[in-house]
Design a protein around this motif. Structure first.
Motif, PDB file in Angstrom:
ATOM      1  N   SER A  62       7.385  14.378  -5.575  1.00 37.57           N
ATOM      2  CA  SER A  62       6.794  15.532  -6.983  1.00 37.57           C
ATOM      3  C   SER A  62       7.012  17.115  -6.023  1.00 37.57           C
ATOM      4  N   GLN A  63       7.437  17.165  -5.164  1.00 37.29           N
ATOM      5  CA  GLN A  63       8.128  18.412  -4.515  1.00 37.29           C
ATOM      6  C   GLN A  63       6.630  19.596  -4.398  1.00 37.29           C
ATOM      7  N   ALA A  64       5.741  18.622  -3.716  1.00 35.54           N
ATOM      8  CA  ALA A  64       3.729  19.690  -4.161  1.00 35.54           C
ATOM      9  C   ALA A  64       4.559  21.370  -3.196  1.00 35.54           C
ATOM     10  N   TRP A  65       5.202  21.377  -2.121  1.00 36.18           N
ATOM     11  CA  TRP A  65       4.998  22.914  -1.678  1.00 36.18           C
ATOM     12  C   TRP A  65       5.458  23.495  -2.862  1.00 36.18           C
ATOM     13  N   ASP A  66       6.016  23.524  -3.841  1.00 35.36           N
ATOM     14  CA  ASP A  66       6.267  24.384  -4.891  1.00 35.36           C
ATOM     15  C   ASP A  66       5.284  24.455  -5.448  1.00 35.36           C
ATOM     16  N   PHE A  67       4.518  24.212  -5.546  1.00 36.99           N
ATOM     17  CA  PHE A  67       2.500  24.983  -6.244  1.00 36.99           C
ATOM     18  C   PHE A  67       1.026  24.240  -5.483  1.00 36.99           C
ATOM     19  N   THR A  68       1.456  23.614  -4.177  1.00 34.02           N
ATOM     20  CA  THR A  68       0.340  23.567  -2.545  1.00 34.02           C
ATOM     21  C   THR A  68       0.970  24.371  -1.890  1.00 34.02           C
ATOM     22  N   THR A  69       0.633  24.635  -0.529  1.00 30.06           N
ATOM     23  CA  THR A  69       1.176  25.097   0.313  1.00 30.06           C
ATOM     24  C   THR A  69       0.294  24.112   1.658  1.00 30.06           C
ATOM     25  N   HIS A  70      -0.870  23.651   1.557  1.00 30.75           N
ATOM     26  CA  HIS A  70      -1.293  23.121   2.074  1.00 30.75           C
ATOM     27  C   HIS A  70      -2.182  22.148   2.746  1.00 30.75           C
ATOM     28  N   TYR A  71      -1.624  20.290   3.174  1.00 28.68           N
ATOM     29  CA  TYR A  71      -1.982  19.393   3.014  1.00 28.68           C
ATOM     30  C   TYR A  71      -3.003  18.994   4.185  1.00 28.68           C
ATOM     31  N   THR A  72      -4.405  18.510   4.352  1.00 29.80           N
ATOM     32  CA  THR A  72      -5.131  18.415   4.610  1.00 29.80           C
ATOM     33  C   THR A  72      -4.950  16.547   5.153  1.00 29.80           C
ATOM     34  N   ASP A  73      -4.862  16.133   6.487  1.00 29.55           N
ATOM     35  CA  ASP A  73      -4.409  14.999   6.595  1.00 29.55           C
ATOM     36  C   ASP A  73      -5.606  14.101   6.311  1.00 29.55           C
ATOM     37  N   THR A  74      -6.541  13.614   5.459  1.00 30.42           N
ATOM     38  CA  THR A  74      -8.181  12.937   5.292  1.00 30.42           C
ATOM     39  C   THR A  74      -7.232  11.422   5.898  1.00 30.42           C
ATOM     40  N   GLN A  75      -6.081  10.782   5.436  1.00 27.76           N
ATOM     41  CA  GLN A  75      -5.843   9.565   5.955  1.00 27.76           C
ATOM     42  C   GLN A  75      -7.314   8.233   4.998  1.00 27.76           C
ATOM     43  N   ALA A  76      -7.429   9.382   4.105  1.00 25.54           N
ATOM     44  CA  ALA A  76      -9.167   8.416   3.203  1.00 25.54           C
ATOM     45  C   ALA A  76      -9.496   7.112   3.087  1.00 25.54           C
ATOM     46  N   TRP A  77      -8.098   6.494   2.822  1.00 30.00           N
ATOM     47  CA  TRP A  77      -8.000   5.053   1.893  1.00 30.00           C
ATOM     48  C   TRP A  77      -6.177   4.748   2.088  1.00 30.00           C
ATOM     49  N   LEU A  78      -5.952   3.292   1.744  1.00 32.16           N
ATOM     50  CA  LEU A  78      -4.704   3.074   1.393  1.00 32.16           C
ATOM     51  C   LEU A  78      -4.737   2.426  -0.166  1.00 32.16           C
ATOM     52  N   PRO A  79      -4.441   3.505  -0.644  1.00 34.68           N
ATOM     53  CA  PRO A  79      -4.206   1.765  -2.539  1.00 34.68           C
ATOM     54  C   PRO A  79      -3.291   1.086  -2.878  1.00 34.68           C
ATOM     55  N   LYS A  80      -3.087  -0.020  -3.014  1.00 35.61           N
ATOM     56  CA  LYS A  80      -1.624  -1.041  -3.011  1.00 35.61           C
ATOM     57  C   LYS A  80      -1.069  -0.841  -4.928  1.00 35.61           C
ATOM     58  N   ASN A  81      -0.372  -0.566  -4.452  1.00 38.92           N
ATOM     59  CA  ASN A  81       0.313  -1.120  -6.132  1.00 38.92           C
ATOM     60  C   ASN A  81       0.506  -2.925  -6.150  1.00 38.92           C
ATOM     61  N   MET A  82       0.376  -3.361  -7.011  1.00 34.19           N
ATOM     62  CA  MET A  82       0.273  -5.019  -7.564  1.00 34.19           C
ATOM     63  C   MET A  82       1.821  -5.207  -8.320  1.00 34.19           C
TER      64      MET A  82
ATOM     65  N   PRO B 268       0.719  -0.911  -0.106  1.00 35.23           N
ATOM     66  CA  PRO B 268      -0.395  -0.266   0.093  1.00 35.23           C
ATOM     67  C   PRO B 268       0.535   1.737   0.181  1.00 35.23           C
ATOM     68  N   TRP B 269       0.579   2.561  -0.202  1.00 31.92           N
ATOM     69  CA  TRP B 269       0.609   3.524  -0.360  1.00 31.92           C
ATOM     70  C   TRP B 269       0.334   3.673   0.695  1.00 31.92           C
ATOM     71  N   PRO B 270       1.175   5.011   1.657  1.00 30.10           N
ATOM     72  CA  PRO B 270       0.477   5.713   2.577  1.00 30.10           C
ATOM     73  C   PRO B 270      -1.224   6.435   2.580  1.00 30.10           C
ATOM     74  N   GLY B 271      -1.509   6.466   3.332  1.00 34.09           N
ATOM     75  CA  GLY B 271      -2.988   7.037   3.421  1.00 34.09           C
ATOM     76  C   GLY B 271      -3.077   8.609   2.467  1.00 34.09           C
ATOM     77  N   GLN B 272      -4.175   8.348   2.058  1.00 34.60           N
ATOM     78  CA  GLN B 272      -4.211   9.355   0.662  1.00 34.60           C
ATOM     79  C   GLN B 272      -5.110  11.056   1.713  1.00 34.60           C
ATOM     80  N   SER B 273      -4.318  11.895   1.514  1.00 35.92           N
ATOM     81  CA  SER B 273      -4.693  12.945   1.777  1.00 35.92           C
ATOM     82  C   SER B 273      -4.547  14.389   0.544  1.00 35.92           C
ATOM     83  N   ILE B 274      -5.110  15.661   0.991  1.00 38.86           N
ATOM     84  CA  ILE B 274      -5.547  16.823   0.417  1.00 38.86           C
ATOM     85  C   ILE B 274      -4.200  17.843   0.186  1.00 38.86           C
TER      86      ILE B 274
END
Length: 327
Positions: free
Chosen positions: A213-233, A142-148
């Motif tokens: 992706s160095q998200a700080w270059d184009f976003t400023t806020h991370y809302t820790d929703t931990q919505a789901w943990l999608p997996k790579n197979m 899995p990836w870590p939990g998905q957040s906005i």
């Protein structure tokens, strides 16, 4: 006339021929993500483990960052035998069968313990679906939990109304729609450009992808929703697998089991590390507001119901088995 030395010489040549090592089997393995991503690092170690266990007789060359096949092409490339083995995001196959989307239902499983239980409940059916296409599942991580990620703070879904929202599968498309945003398909490697050119203004993804992706270059806020943990197979072409000698097959499967266990540990360690990196680079990390949390929970219930309707009896069996485990 006889030449008595020829018989011993011929015997020596035959013995030498049998002593030659068998020709190594070389597999090319396409993966979607760059070398800095922990999934790729885990797979690189997996390939090394296989080479070690088989004394180099099965050699897997990892082609990262979509350099051999683009992410949308990898599963079919393996199915068609164009590559014997490859990695893909499980939920990318949701259009083929809703079972592949079970790990991307928001808030159905939003912790590592819950994700493990959901995987145990769904794995047999996932393996069955892949087998029908001539594919064998080796392992999933899995990836870590998905957040906005956004360019401004969000207190409710109203703050996302009409915003172009990066989507990478059917679940994220539907989530964006239910939040009132406009889903836009963007591959991981194209995220910075998509934000820079205004194609997207927000996204939901892991802290791993945010850092890579160095998200700080184009976003400023991370809302820790931990919505789901999608997996790579990681899947392998079944015919290619069956063509291996038995000892190589066993070594491959053992390395796969080790890679799955190691990958889950790496994923858990990744979360805190990458969130700290986001903060170090100036991003504001916050928990969702009570309003946003309630709205997202309602969306999660809606999407679970929609998934169960699409998945039918098979989906109900998985959710029931998962729920029984969590009780």
């Amino acid at each position: 006339m006889t030449f008595p030395m020829l018989k011993p010489l011929a015997g020596a040549l035959v013995a030498a021929a049998f002593a030659l090592p068998a020709q190594a089997t070389s597999w090319d393995m396409p993966t979607p993500y760059g070398d800095s991503v922990f999934h790729t690092q885990n797979i690189t170690q997996f390939a090394q483990d296989v080479a070690t266990a088989t004394d180099g007789e099965l050699d897997i060359t990892v082609h990262s960052a979509g350099s051999l096949f683009a992410h949308p092409e990898i599963k079919d490339a393996v199915r068609r035998g164009l590559a014997p083995i490859g990695e893909t995001l499980m939920s990318r196959l949701a259009n083929e069968d809703p079972i592949f989307a079970v790990d991307s239902i928001p808030f159905l499983a939003s912790s590592y313990d819950e994700a493990r239980a959901l995987w145990a409940a769904s794995r047999p059916l996932v393996e069955e679906k892949l087998a029908a296409q001539g594919l064998t599942l080796l392992f999933a991580v899995p990836w870590p939990g998905q957040s906005i990620y956004t360019k401004a703070p969000i207190n409710s879904t109203a703050d996302l109304q009409g915003a172009a929202f990066r989507a990478y599968n059917t679940a994220t498309e539907r989530l964006a729609q239910l939040m009132g945003a406009v889903p836009t398909q963007v591959e991981t490697g194209d995220i910075p450009t998509a934000f820079a050119t205004g194609r997207v203004a927000a996204m939901i993804t892991s802290p791993s992808t945010g850092v890579s992706s160095q998200a700080w270059d184009f976003t400023t806020h991370y809302t820790d929703t931990q919505a789901w943990l999608p997996k790579n197979m990681v899947v392998v072409n079944t015919r290619a697998l069956d063509a291996l000698p038995e000892d190589q097959r066993a070594a491959l499967m053992e390395a796969a089991a080790t890679a799955e266990a190691r990958g889950w540990e790496m994923s858990a360690a990744e979360t805190a590390s990458k969130m700290a990196t986001l903060v170090e680079n100036g991003m504001t990390v916050s928990e969702p507001s009570a309003t946003l949390a309630a709205e997202l929970a309602e969306i999660g219930e809606t999407m679970t119901a929609e998934w169960l309707e699409a998945a039918g009896a098979e989906g109900a069996t998985v959710v029931e088995a998962y729920s029984d485990t969590m009780q």
